[in-house]
Structure formats: C-alpha cells, structure tokens
Design a protein around this motif. Structure first.
Motif, mmCIF file in Angstrom:
data_model
loop_
_atom_site.group_PDB
_atom_site.id
_atom_site.type_symbol
_atom_site.label_atom_id
_atom_site.label_comp_id
_atom_site.label_asym_id
_atom_site.label_seq_id
_atom_site.Cartn_x
_atom_site.Cartn_y
_atom_site.Cartn_z
ATOM 1 N N ASN A 186 11.626 0.388 -2.249
ATOM 2 C CA ASN A 186 10.811 0.560 -3.854
ATOM 3 C C ASN A 186 10.497 0.988 -4.948
ATOM 4 O O ASN A 186 9.659 0.837 -5.361
ATOM 5 C CB ASN A 186 10.180 -0.966 -3.775
ATOM 6 C CG ASN A 186 10.141 -2.382 -2.345
ATOM 7 O OD1 ASN A 186 10.993 -2.429 -3.249
ATOM 8 N ND2 ASN A 186 9.584 -2.475 -2.246
ATOM 9 N N VAL A 187 10.353 2.325 -4.448
ATOM 10 C CA VAL A 187 10.621 3.370 -5.436
ATOM 11 C C VAL A 187 11.730 3.919 -6.430
ATOM 12 O O VAL A 187 10.983 4.354 -7.766
ATOM 13 C CB VAL A 187 10.865 4.878 -4.478
ATOM 14 C CG1 VAL A 187 9.394 4.515 -3.262
ATOM 15 C CG2 VAL A 187 11.897 5.134 -3.850
ATOM 16 N N ASP A 267 7.042 6.961 -5.589
ATOM 17 C CA ASP A 267 6.613 6.507 -6.578
ATOM 18 C C ASP A 267 5.550 7.067 -7.101
ATOM 19 O O ASP A 267 4.528 7.801 -6.442
ATOM 20 C CB ASP A 267 6.385 5.125 -5.818
ATOM 21 C CG ASP A 267 5.560 3.957 -6.206
ATOM 22 O OD1 ASP A 267 5.076 5.173 -7.275
ATOM 23 O OD2 ASP A 267 5.999 3.068 -6.664
ATOM 24 N N GLN A 269 2.889 6.047 -8.371
ATOM 25 C CA GLN A 269 1.808 5.814 -8.213
ATOM 26 C C GLN A 269 0.603 5.591 -6.982
ATOM 27 O O GLN A 269 0.100 5.438 -7.059
ATOM 28 C CB GLN A 269 1.540 4.386 -8.779
ATOM 29 C CG GLN A 269 1.835 3.798 -9.605
ATOM 30 C CD GLN A 269 0.536 3.676 -10.524
ATOM 31 O OE1 GLN A 269 -0.274 3.967 -9.992
ATOM 32 N NE2 GLN A 269 0.870 3.418 -11.894
ATOM 33 N N ASP A 270 1.318 6.151 -5.809
ATOM 34 C CA ASP A 270 1.423 6.534 -4.616
ATOM 35 C C ASP A 270 0.964 7.868 -4.077
ATOM 36 O O ASP A 270 0.986 8.463 -2.879
ATOM 37 C CB ASP A 270 2.459 6.252 -3.631
ATOM 38 C CG ASP A 270 2.932 4.210 -3.849
ATOM 39 O OD1 ASP A 270 1.757 3.974 -4.048
ATOM 40 O OD2 ASP A 270 3.847 3.964 -3.679
ATOM 41 N N ASN A 295 9.563 8.898 -9.669
ATOM 42 C CA ASN A 295 9.744 8.396 -10.387
ATOM 43 C C ASN A 295 8.019 7.373 -10.862
ATOM 44 O O ASN A 295 7.345 7.181 -10.399
ATOM 45 C CB ASN A 295 10.852 6.797 -9.854
ATOM 46 C CG ASN A 295 11.322 6.065 -10.915
ATOM 47 O OD1 ASN A 295 11.272 6.224 -12.097
ATOM 48 N ND2 ASN A 295 11.828 5.339 -10.058
ATOM 49 N N LYS A 296 8.564 6.450 -11.987
ATOM 50 C CA LYS A 296 7.422 5.569 -12.402
ATOM 51 C C LYS A 296 6.720 6.538 -13.195
ATOM 52 O O LYS A 296 5.657 5.971 -12.930
ATOM 53 C CB LYS A 296 6.801 4.625 -11.149
ATOM 54 C CG LYS A 296 8.830 3.904 -10.725
ATOM 55 C CD LYS A 296 7.575 3.083 -9.736
ATOM 56 C CE LYS A 296 8.838 2.254 -9.146
ATOM 57 N NZ LYS A 296 8.154 1.381 -8.264
#
Length: 454
Positions: A186-187, A267, A269-270, A295-296
């Motif tokens: 989910n990255v 990710d 956010q992480d 990413n993101k």
C-alpha cells in the motif's frame, strides 16, 4: 544477472554459518548452538583468486520431521540448491558420520550440481586427516578437513571449489533497463507503474512473469526501453504465513536480484520504517542501483523547510544508501513521476560504468597523500599497492594491500568517499575488495594460505 551461487548444506549445528562468515569475510550469519536459528536463505558475496561468487547460508536439514519450522527450512535449502552452480556439504568431524549425514549425502548424490564435502571442526592438523577419513563412506569424494572458526584447510577447499564456478562476464550491451518496483504493501507501487504505462509512450508488450505476483511490463520512452517489474508488498516476517504470500515475498527478492535499478517506494506519511531499512539493506546486499521514491507527497502538509527536514530524516534512517537519489512524487497526481525514469537512466549508467586502472590509481595516490593509512599497535602501517576495477554491475574495485586487516572501517569508508567524490557513481553501490598481497585473508579473516598477485 548476478554472481554464481554456492549453497552451504548440512544438518543442524555442524558450523554452516561459521563457514559462511569465513568465506564472506564478515560476521553476518548468526551463529548459535541451537537447531533452527538459521531458517531463511542468506546471501553474502565472496571471492577466491579470480572467481567471485555468492555463498548462501541455509538452515539445518532434517528429514522425516515436520515439527515447527523444519518443513520451511527444507524448502529453503531446496531452493538454494536449485539456484546453485555447486554446493558444500558441511559435516562435523568431532562427532563423525551420523545417520542424518548419510541421509543428506544420499539425497545430494541425486542432485545435478557438484558437491564438495567439508569436514568441519578439525581444529588439530594432526588429527584432521584421520577425522576426515571417516567420511569417505558418504560417497561424495574426497573429504576436506577444515576449521571454519580458525580458517585452516579452507584454502584447499576453495582451490577445488572454484573449478566449478564460472567466471563472471558482463552481459552484452543491451538497450533494456530492468527496473524493479519494491516496497511495503500500500505504498503505491502499482499506481506508480500505471502512471509509467499510462503516459504517452509506446507500450512494446505486457509480459506476464513466471508468477502471478511479479508482472513484467515493457515500455519505451525517448528511445529507451524499460522492463518494469511490479512486485507484491513486502511485510515483516512475523506477519507472513507460509504459503502464497511467503512465495510472493521470495519472488520480490528475486526481482531485486535480476534488476538493474530498484525503485524503493516509501509512503510519505510513514517515512522510512524499520521494514524499509531492511529492504534497502537487501538492495545493497544484492549490489543493485537504487532510487528512493517517496510517494504520496501530495498528502503532506508543507512549508519551505519540509523537504529538507524530510531528506535529513531519510539520510539518518537509510544512511547506508546515501549514494542513492531521492525523489518526492505523487502517483495520484503524476507530480514529478516523469523525472523518475531520468534518474533510472543515470543510475543504470553508473551501475555498469567501468573506470581505467590508471584513473583508479590516480584517485588512490591523491587519497593516500591527504590521509595516510593507519598504523597498527605494533607500528606497522597499512600500504595500498594499487587498485583495479574487476567487474561492474555494481562497480567492484580490488585494492591490493600489504595486509587487509590493517585498514579499519573508518579508513575503508574514507577511500570509498574519495572514489565517489572523484569519480561519481551516483545511484549505485560500489564494492571495494581489500586483498592482501601475501596472505589472502578473506576481508580480514585469515585463511593461512599464501596467494601470489600477478
């Protein structure tokens, strides 16, 4: 793609991991006097004379016992042997042949790869020959008495082993760059792939991989062809159950091994998690070029300092891949995704780059003039005689010195920094092989065998 593989096979507690550490010249494989400590396959680079290869450590083989992790260990050993060009069967010279050894030997005699029999724990040269003689009955040819912990006898073993190891030759020049897309679940790996394919470029062909979890897609852009390998997300081992997911993770690791460049997708956010650190370590271990793709990035609240603070945090967590470029993208909006392939081109070029011996020695001369090698407690100083690049993908430079153990880790890092500052190599790891001129000590662990350097 990659180095030839030598599988280390044997029952539990015969010293397989100790031998792997000896051949690799570093204390990486976990050594513990308890069955089942080694479960997965562990690959480490090694060399002897003009041959370079990977040694793969496997768990102790136990047949006819399906308790706990033993079926998984057997499966891992089977995979390692299937990949190998040769194998070393390790037995315990102090205990003598056991029924388990005989069972493994019978199985190995049916395998297509050549097998050398190493009788470990022969600490006394006088008794070693007698201990080894007990193993002629296994039917695997001459037993080699060795001491993995002290290094005695390993030189003779390696002299015969390299007869079964092919010389590594660079692959013919090709215009196809193989790019593996790796990361946790989910990255955004598949989303990133979809953006690559969905942009205005000619899709040569979608090719299903040998598994349902790794898909090769060939795309072309600006005259350059890329084979993009999308893989399953890699989770922590404790969350992985044996079965479909287990094999998908193995396929993802295999994708790293056959790639020219690996995109490590994070990710935003992480940030860089512990699992991302392990994946980066695997990329480094396999010697692949790498680009860190955050990413993101569109989901992160930003000010004028955000990107600099983020890069600093990444460098702290992923310091062993500081040579890799980092790019911040959004697969959802397409932000900066087109620049990823530009970095891929640069990393692939550095990964296959060759530098002449004269240039390498100019860098060494300059480096030593600014910072002399350290002296040992006895007052003897390390000396670098010369260096030469022995292979590419990744660039690998052999440094011929008086004694490799005289060069501590700080000085080795200093020499690597000098090569990077003077020669570049952005986006790719480089390997330095510190080879003693008089005594080949396998990166610092003495093998007690003289080796002449031509």
């Amino acid at each position: 793609m990659g180095l030839p593989i030598v599988a280390i096979i044997g029952r539990p507690n015969v010293g397989k991991s100790t031998l792997v550490n000896r051949l690799a010249g570093e204390q990486t494989a976990i050594v513990h006097d308890e069955p089942g400590v080694t479960r997965d396959r562990t690959y480490m680079p090694s060399f002897w004379n003009d041959r370079e290869f990977m040694v793969v450590d496997t768990g102790g083989l136990v047949f006819n016992d399906d308790t706990e992790f033993l079926p998984l260990i057997r499966q891992q050993a089977l995979i390692a042997l299937a990949e190998a060009c040769s194998a070393i069967f390790v037995v315990d010279g102090q205990t003598g042949p056991t029924p388990a050894d005989e069972e493994i030997a019978g199985w190995l005699r049916q395998q297509p790869v050549p097998v050398l029999l190493a009788v470990n724990k022969c600490e006394s040269p006088e008794q070693g020959a007698m201990q080894a003689a007990d193993f002629w009955g296994l039917g695997l040819g001459e037993p080699y008495p060795i001491s993995a912990i002290h290094g005695s006898g390993t030189g003779e073993l390696l002299d015969d082993l390299i007869q079964h190891i092919p010389a590594v030759e660079d692959e013919p020049e090709t215009n196809v760059i193989k790019v593996a897309i790796i990361g946790r679940p989910n990255v955004g790996k598949s989303s990133l792939l979809n953006v690559f394919v969905g942009e205005e470029r000619a899709i040569v062909s979608p090719i299903s991989g040998t598994t349902r979890d790794a898909i090769d897609t060939v795309v072309e852009r600006n005259g350059q062809t890329y084979r993009l390998i999308d893989t399953a997300g890699i989770r922590k081992k404790k969350h992985i159950e044996y079965g479909t997911e287990f094999f998908s993770i193995n396929r993802a690791f295999k994708a790293i091994r056959r790639a020219d460049v690996v995109l490590l997708v994070l990710d935003a956010q992480d940030g860089a998690t512990e699992q991302d650190q392990k994946l980066a370590g695997r990329i480094l271990e396999e010697g692949r070029a790498c680009i860190i793709v955050v990413n993101k990035w569109d989901t992160v609240e930003k000010d004028s300092y955000t990107i600099y603070d983020y890069e600093k945090a990444l460098q702290e967590r992923l310091h062993f891949t500081e040579w890799a470029d980092t790019i911040f993208v959004s697969a959802l909006t397409g932000q900066r995704v087109e620049k990823v392939l530009e970095l891929v081109n640069q990393a692939a070029e550095a990964h296959k780059r060759r530098v002449s011996t004269s240039v390498i020695n100019e860098v060494l001369t300059d480096a030593v003039s600014w910072h002399s090698p350290p002296a040992s407690r006895g007052g003897r100083q390390g000396k670098i005689y010369y260096g030469t690049q022995v292979t590419s993908q990744p660039p690998t430079i052999a440094l011929f010195v008086n004694e490799a153990k005289r060069f501590n880790e700080n000085y080795r890092r200093y020499i690597e920094r000098q090569f990077r500052q003077q020669l570049g190599f952005k986006g790719t790891p480089i390997r330095l092989l510190w080879r003693s001129k008089k005594v080949r000590d396998m990166e610092g662990g003495n093998v007690n065998r003289a080796t002449r350097v031509k």
